[in-house]
Design an enzyme around this catalytic site. Structure first.
Site, PDB file in Angstrom:
ATOM      1  N   SER A  55       0.838  -1.189   0.000  1.00  0.00           N
ATOM      2  CA  SER A  55       0.000   0.000   0.000  1.00  0.00           C
ATOM      3  C   SER A  55       0.873   1.239   0.000  1.00  0.00           C
ATOM      4  CB  SER A  55      -0.919  -0.001   1.220  1.00  0.00           C
ATOM      5  OG  SER A  55      -0.141   0.232   2.377  1.00  0.00           O
ATOM      6  N   LYS A  56       0.199   2.380  -0.020  1.00  0.00           N
ATOM      7  CA  LYS A  56       0.890   3.675  -0.095  1.00  0.00           C
ATOM      8  C   LYS A  56       2.003   3.829   0.935  1.00  0.00           C
ATOM      9  CE  LYS A  56      -0.658   7.413  -2.605  1.00  0.00           C
ATOM     10  NZ  LYS A  56      -2.057   7.451  -3.062  1.00  0.00           N
ATOM     11  N   ARG A  57       1.746   3.308   2.138  1.00  0.00           N
ATOM     12  CA  ARG A  57       2.755   3.553   3.179  1.00  0.00           C
ATOM     13  C   ARG A  57       4.074   2.852   2.870  1.00  0.00           C
ATOM     14  NH1 ARG A  57       2.902  -0.770   6.966  1.00  0.00           N
ATOM     15  NH2 ARG A  57       1.292  -2.243   6.336  1.00  0.00           N
ATOM     16  N   HIS A  58       4.075   1.956   1.900  1.00  0.00           N
ATOM     17  CA  HIS A  58       5.339   1.324   1.511  1.00  0.00           C
ATOM     18  C   HIS A  58       6.072   2.117   0.437  1.00  0.00           C
ATOM     19  CE1 HIS A  58       2.874  -2.159   2.969  1.00  0.00           C
ATOM     20  NE2 HIS A  58       3.932  -2.216   3.739  1.00  0.00           N
ATOM     21  N   GLY A  59       5.562   3.308   0.131  1.00  0.00           N
ATOM     22  CA  GLY A  59       6.221   4.124  -0.890  1.00  0.00           C
ATOM     23  C   GLY A  59       5.354   4.208  -2.120  1.00  0.00           C
TER      24      GLY A  59
END
Ligand code: GLU
Length: 453
Positions: free
Chosen positions: A214-218
């Site tokens: 997801s977004k929090r992984h970049g």
């Protein structure tokens, strides 16, 4: 599927967000499978959810597919096909496979409105997934599910079934999260008497910590990778390996090779872990396919765009970009590597004479006096070389013996430092060749002047 039937695949994104890496991988697998079998590859924009769909996302999806060169043969928008869906809803209603149901739809006044429900025969549905093998669902838990909000407002399960039939889709290759939608879609297919497509549900993409990517992984949006300066062929290569392997050790593939080698039977069931490190390694391998001119042009574009983003009017020209290429290309994995070097001023010495620090140019426990002697020797030797002789090997052999005798650090460190003003930089012979005779001699002289002051 009969062997004589043309393979037709489709990529069916909903334009409710940008095209993320997982979506691009689904598009790629459909593309590869169609191309491999000389079939057709369709892009179908699933925009029946008017509230959540937008044309901006649609264009972003198309842009990302263009960037990756995933060329489709046909394109459709579900919002333009309502008449077709209506026809099939009417057939289902007429045949008693569906019914209109008046129900509470919530809201302030607890309004009653109509929806169209599919009459679930409550049976076990089995299908042969090309990746997962035989899959059985008991559909009696699903109840009479809704297939349309009204005769003019079909919903996902119905539109997918109708379109796959109307477009002649033979293979539905899609993300694993859709596997639980398949039994509902098969019930509708069977009620309408359509031929069943083959299904292949491809594994989830996971972050390195095995959670869902997801977004929090970049970066997850495909175009973010374009903006970082990845090469589209490298992204394609890496996406293909997310869940598929060729059964050999080969990891670097051109798109043509992927078309040749891709097979659904080599797609794994388990989640595929996304690693940007691996992607950047693959990118580096693909950078080697660029011609020297392409590499120069990309570097020039990147550096000038960075200057602009930093609010500077500076621009480098082709010959300066060539210098960066000749000195740094071995260190570039992805073009965004340049951003960091540029931000830290690590490239400035290429474009401007460096500011030399008197303390730093002197090697360890050497002295200013001997440093001056060495630099004078270097200047004299290099002065004897003509511009056309000013090449790595010639420069090196002019100085090497002397450096060996006096100590390599003792001689080569100040030489390199005079040219770059950096503690870390390419070796002095490469620098001298890239800068050419005039700049090299000028910088060595400047250092001597500084040291004599
Ligand atoms: N529109 C669906 C999605 O974006 C895909 C439907 C399908 O592939 O059957 O997830």
């Amino acid at each position: 599927m009969e062997n004589n039937k043309q393979v037709v695949t489709r990529f069916a994104p909903s334009p409710t967000g940008s095209l993320h890496i997982g979506g691009s991988r689904t598009a790629l697998f459909n593309y590869l499978y169609a191309r491999k079998h000389n079939g057709r590859f369709i892009l179908r924009i699933e925009d029946t959810d008017k509230a959540r769909s937008s044309t901006a996302f649609e264009s972003e999806i198309i842009k990302a597919m263009e960037w990756l060169s995933l060329k489709y043969d046909e394109m459709y928008r579900q919002s333009e096909r309502e008449e077709i869906y209506k026809k099939y809803i009417e057939i289902l209603l007429k045949n008693d496979n569906a019914y209109i149901s008046k129900e509470d739809t919530g809201g302030d006044e607890n309004k009653r409105s109509e929806v169209i429900r599919f009459k679930n025969p409550n049976e076990k549905v089995t299908f042969d997934d090309l990746i997962r093998g035989e899959v059985t669902f008991d559909t009696s838990d699903l109840g009479d599910f809704i297939i349309a909000r009204s005769i003019d407002e079909p919903l996902y399960h119905l539109t997918v079934v109708v379109d796959d039939k109307e477009m002649g889709v033979t293979h539905v290759i899609r993300a694993e999260e859709h596997i639980s939608n398949t039994p509902r879609q098969l019930l509708i297919i069977r009620a309408l008497g359509f031929e069943e497509p083959k299904y292949a549900h491809i594994p989830l993409i996971l972050a390195p910590d095995k959670s869902k990517l997801s977004k929090r992984h970049g970066a997850v949006s495909t175009l973010d990778y374009r903006d970082k300066g990845y090469l589209p062929d490298a992204v394609i290569n890496y996406l293909a390996l997310l869940g598929w392997n060729p059964g050999t050790e080969q990891e670097i593939f051109s798109k043509q090779e992927l078309i040749e080698f891709f097979s659904i039977s080599q797609v794994q069931k388990g989640g595929a872990i996304f690693s940007e490190e691996k992607l950047s390694w693959i990118n580096k391998a693909h950078l080697k396919n660029l011609s020297k001119i392409e590499l120069r042009d990309q570097i020039q574009k990147r550096i000038n765009a960075n200057y602009k983003a930093l609010g500077k009017t500076t621009e480098i020209d082709e010959s300066q970009a060539e210098m960066v290429r000749d000195l740094f290309s071995e260190r570039i994995s992805v073009f965004c590597d340049i951003d960091e070097w540029q931000k830290n001023g690590e490239l400035d010495f290429i474009f401007n004479d460096p500011n030399i620090s008197k303390e730093e140019i002197v090697w360890k426990d050497s002295t200013i006096e001997s440093t001056i002697l060495h630099l004078n020797f270097i200047e004299e030797k290099l002065n004897n070389l003509s511009e056309s002789e000013f090449k790595y090997e010639r420069i090196k052999s002019a100085i090497w013996e002397y450096a060996d005798e006096k100590g390599r650090g003792e001689v080569l460190w100040p030489f390199r430092f005079a040219l770059s003003g950096q503690k870390k930089s390419p070796d002095p012979f490469s620098l001298a060749e890239v800068f050419g005779r005039d700049t090299t001699l000028k910088r060595v002289k400047n250092a001597v002047i500084l040291l004599t002051k």
